[in-house]
Scaffold this active site. Structure first.
Site, mmCIF file in Angstrom:
data_model
loop_
_atom_site.group_PDB
_atom_site.id
_atom_site.type_symbol
_atom_site.label_atom_id
_atom_site.label_comp_id
_atom_site.label_asym_id
_atom_site.label_seq_id
_atom_site.Cartn_x
_atom_site.Cartn_y
_atom_site.Cartn_z
ATOM 1 N N ILE A 7 24.644 58.109 9.611
ATOM 2 C CA ILE A 7 26.085 58.325 9.489
ATOM 3 C C ILE A 7 26.610 58.652 10.880
ATOM 4 C CG2 ILE A 7 27.927 59.669 8.430
ATOM 5 C CD1 ILE A 7 25.880 60.447 6.228
ATOM 6 N N ASN A 76 31.383 55.887 10.511
ATOM 7 C CA ASN A 76 32.558 56.697 10.237
ATOM 8 C C ASN A 76 33.296 57.108 11.500
ATOM 9 O OD1 ASN A 76 34.107 59.084 8.877
ATOM 10 N ND2 ASN A 76 32.741 60.092 10.344
ATOM 11 N N TYR A 143 44.326 52.894 17.365
ATOM 12 C CA TYR A 143 43.741 53.168 16.052
ATOM 13 C C TYR A 143 44.040 52.019 15.085
ATOM 14 C CZ TYR A 143 42.388 55.904 11.920
ATOM 15 O OH TYR A 143 41.778 56.362 10.775
ATOM 16 N N LYS A 147 41.016 49.582 13.507
ATOM 17 C CA LYS A 147 40.712 49.440 12.078
ATOM 18 C C LYS A 147 40.926 47.992 11.610
ATOM 19 C CE LYS A 147 39.409 53.617 11.460
ATOM 20 N NZ LYS A 147 37.951 53.894 11.321
ATOM 21 N N THR A 176 41.615 66.428 6.697
ATOM 22 C CA THR A 176 40.626 66.777 7.714
ATOM 23 C C THR A 176 41.326 67.362 8.934
ATOM 24 O OG1 THR A 176 40.761 64.591 8.728
ATOM 25 C CG2 THR A 176 39.114 64.884 6.974
#
Length: 236
Positions: A7, A76, A143, A147, A176
Site C-alpha cells: 500500500i 494510494n 491533482y 487522477k 482526512t
C-alpha cells in the site's frame, strides 16, 4: 503467509485505514512511503524518480520465490498541494505534485506488473482515483490531471490482458487531514472551497475506515480488468 500486499502512502489517511483493514488475516503488508506507519515500511519518496527504481527492485526481490496465494498493490499515494492557479503556485512543489500524481502511478504500476508477470497467482493492482479526474476544479490542475491520467492508464493497461486485474476507484469525499488542508485554503486559490466546507458541516464526508472497507470489497466483486468506478455508485 498467503498474501503479500503493498500500500503506497499507508502512513496516514485512507492508506493507513487500508493497512488496518486488510481482509486477509495471514497477509504481509508493506507500506511504501516516506514516513511509515503501523505496518512494515519500505521508505521511499514517491515524488522522486530516483526512488521509483528502488521500489521496482524491492518488488522483484520480495516476489522472488513467492509461493503464496495472492499479491496486491494498492497505489494510494498522492497530493493535492500546491493549491492555486497553475501560473501562481511554487514551481518546485508543482513539479513534485505532477511526478507523484501523474508519473508515479504509471511507473510503479508498470513495475508491479513486470514483477508479477511470471507469477501464476491471484494478482490485483488497485489505483485510487477521485471525482477530480472528471471535474476540473480550478486550483487543482496537478491533482485533476494526475487522477485523469490514472484512470486512462488503468483503462489502457486493463485491456492488455496481462493476467493482473487492474482497476481504479474513486472513494468519494473522505474525512482526512488532506480534506482539512483543503478547507483551510483561501477561496482565491481554490474557488470551490465552500463546497467542501459545506460537506464537512452537513456530515457529507465518509470516514477513512468506510472508504477502506469499500475499496477492499472490490477484490470480491466480478470486475473486469480496466474498470474505473466510484464507490458511491456501487450497490450494497
Amino acid at each position: 503467509m498467503s498474501s503479500l500486499i503493498w500500500i503506497s502512502g499507508a502512513s496516514a489517511g485512507i492508506g493507513a485505514a487500508l493497512a488496518s483493514a486488510v481482509p486477509f488475516p495471514d497477509a504481509r503488508v508493506i507500506d511504501l512511503s516516506r514516513r511509515g506507519g503501523t505496518v512494515e515500511h519500505f521508505k521511499a519518496d514517491l515524488s522522486d524518480p530516483a526512488d521509483w527504481k528502488r521500489v521496482e527492485q524491492h518488488f522483484a526481490a520480495e516476489l522472488a520465490g513467492f509461493d503464496g496465494d495472492r499479491v496486491v498493490f494498492v497505489h494510494n499515494a498522492g497530493t493535492v498541494v500546491p493549491i492555486g492557479p497553475a501560473a501562481a503556485v511554487d514551481a518546485d512543489a508543482y513539479t513534485r505534485a505532477v511526478l507523484l500524481n501523474s508519473a508515479a502511478p504509471q511507473v510503479l504500476g508498470r513495475a508491479f506488473l513486470r514483477a508479477t508477470a511470471e507469477l501464476d497467482r491471484e494478482k490485483h493492482l488497485v489505483m485510487l482515483s477521485s471525482g477530480a479526474a472528471r471535474n476540473p476544479y480550478p486550483g487543482w490542475s496537478a491533482y485533476n490531471a494526475g487522477k485523469a491520467a490514472v484512470e486512462q492508464w488503468v483503462r489502457t493497461v486493463g485491456a492488455e490482458e496481462n493476467g493482473c486485474r487492474v482497476i481504479a476507484v474513486a472513494p468519494g469525499v473522505v474525512d482526512t487531514a488532506m480534506q482539512g488542508d483543503i478547507r483551510a485554503v483561501d477561496e482565491r486559490a481554490f474557488p470551490a472551497v465552500e463546497r467542501f466546507r459545506d460537506l464537512k458541516r452537513s456530515g457529507g464526508l465518509i470516514t477513512a475506515e468506510q472508504a477502506a472497507r469499500g475499496i477492499w470489497s472490490l477484490l470480491d466483486r466480478r470486475l473486469d480488468s480496466g474498470t474505473v468506478l466510484d464507490l458511491r455508485d456501487l450497490d450494497g
